[in-house]
Motif scaffolding. Structure first.
Motif, mmCIF file in Angstrom:
data_model
loop_
_atom_site.group_PDB
_atom_site.id
_atom_site.type_symbol
_atom_site.label_atom_id
_atom_site.label_comp_id
_atom_site.label_asym_id
_atom_site.label_seq_id
_atom_site.Cartn_x
_atom_site.Cartn_y
_atom_site.Cartn_z
ATOM 1 N N LEU A 17 3.051 5.957 -5.855
ATOM 2 C CA LEU A 17 2.735 6.106 -7.276
ATOM 3 C C LEU A 17 1.527 7.013 -7.494
ATOM 4 C CD1 LEU A 17 3.522 2.524 -8.549
ATOM 5 C CD2 LEU A 17 4.669 4.632 -9.222
ATOM 6 N N ASP A 18 0.564 6.942 -6.583
ATOM 7 C CA ASP A 18 -0.611 7.818 -6.678
ATOM 8 C C ASP A 18 -0.216 9.285 -6.566
ATOM 9 O OD1 ASP A 18 -2.310 5.701 -7.002
ATOM 10 O OD2 ASP A 18 -2.935 5.624 -4.905
ATOM 11 N N ALA A 19 0.879 9.528 -5.863
ATOM 12 C CA ALA A 19 1.353 10.901 -5.721
ATOM 13 C C ALA A 19 2.277 11.283 -6.874
ATOM 14 C CB ALA A 19 2.090 11.064 -4.389
ATOM 15 N N SER A 73 0.825 -1.202 0.000
ATOM 16 C CA SER A 73 0.000 0.000 0.000
ATOM 17 C C SER A 73 0.865 1.259 0.000
ATOM 18 C CB SER A 73 -0.978 -0.001 1.183
ATOM 19 O OG SER A 73 -0.291 -0.206 2.380
ATOM 20 N N CYS A 128 5.405 -0.439 -10.823
ATOM 21 C CA CYS A 128 5.730 0.499 -11.897
ATOM 22 C C CYS A 128 5.394 -0.091 -13.255
ATOM 23 C CB CYS A 128 7.208 0.877 -11.847
ATOM 24 S SG CYS A 128 7.566 2.062 -10.549
ATOM 25 N N ILE A 187 2.606 9.946 -10.082
ATOM 26 C CA ILE A 187 2.070 9.974 -11.450
ATOM 27 C C ILE A 187 1.381 11.306 -11.788
ATOM 28 C CG2 ILE A 187 0.394 8.891 -13.028
ATOM 29 C CD1 ILE A 187 1.297 6.177 -11.798
ATOM 30 N N PRO A 188 0.450 11.790 -10.960
ATOM 31 C CA PRO A 188 -0.164 13.088 -11.293
ATOM 32 C C PRO A 188 0.843 14.242 -11.366
ATOM 33 C CG PRO A 188 -1.371 12.005 -9.530
ATOM 34 C CD PRO A 188 -0.146 11.202 -9.762
ATOM 35 N N GLN A 215 1.852 1.782 -3.673
ATOM 36 C CA GLN A 215 0.719 2.317 -4.438
ATOM 37 C C GLN A 215 0.488 3.790 -4.090
ATOM 38 O OE1 GLN A 215 -0.540 0.774 -6.907
ATOM 39 N NE2 GLN A 215 0.263 -1.267 -6.508
ATOM 40 N N GLY A 216 0.633 4.106 -2.827
ATOM 41 C CA GLY A 216 0.452 5.483 -2.385
ATOM 42 C C GLY A 216 1.478 6.423 -2.990
ATOM 43 N N ARG A 267 1.691 0.131 -13.810
ATOM 44 C CA ARG A 267 1.162 1.476 -14.041
ATOM 45 C C ARG A 267 1.498 2.026 -15.424
ATOM 46 N NH1 ARG A 267 -0.934 4.459 -9.598
ATOM 47 N NH2 ARG A 267 -1.252 2.979 -7.929
#
Ligand code: ZN
Length: 116
Positions: free
Chosen positions: A11-13, A5, A52, A15-16, A8-9, A55
């Motif tokens: 990458l969530d930050a 997690s 990675c 990527i945008p 994932q967290g 994604r």
């Protein structure tokens, strides 16, 4: 799984913000991780590569660079500041177990290297 997690967290930050910077590719992500977080760096690295790839292109092959932060506490009784490991948090001067954690719980992204 804890590390999953976290990855994932991150990458969530990442990527945008990479998209916002019009990046073609994320080359590296730099993290600071405190020892008290009990994050296992090896697991993090392993899961990072898999996540990675999932994604897609933007982050595929991005390197994860981890800087480990040694825990540091202050003794509440005598004020001594000292470094320690995860399990032994006791003042080296007076032996008190009443301590205040100053650093070692960090989990933050310090930099994202991108190719634009
Ligand atoms: Zn002390």
């Amino acid at each position: 799984m804890h590390e999953y997690s976290i990855v994932q967290g991150i990458l969530d930050a990442v990527i945008p913000s990479a998209q916002q910077a019009n990046a073609n590719r994320v080359l590296a992500v730099r993290l600071r991780i405190g020892d008290m977080t009990e994050v296992v760096t090896e697991s993090l690295m392993f899961l990072w590569d898999i996540a990675c790839e999932e994604r897609g292109e933007l982050v595929e092959g991005a390197e994860l660079v981890v800087e480990e932060v040694k825990p540091r506490s202050a003794c509440v009784v005598c004020g001594t500041e000292f470094e320690h490991d995860r399990l032994h948090v006791r003042c080296p001067k007076c032996g008190s177990a009443q301590t205040l954690l100053l650093q070692g719980r960090e989990l933050e992204i310090t930099a994202i290297d991108v190719d634009v």
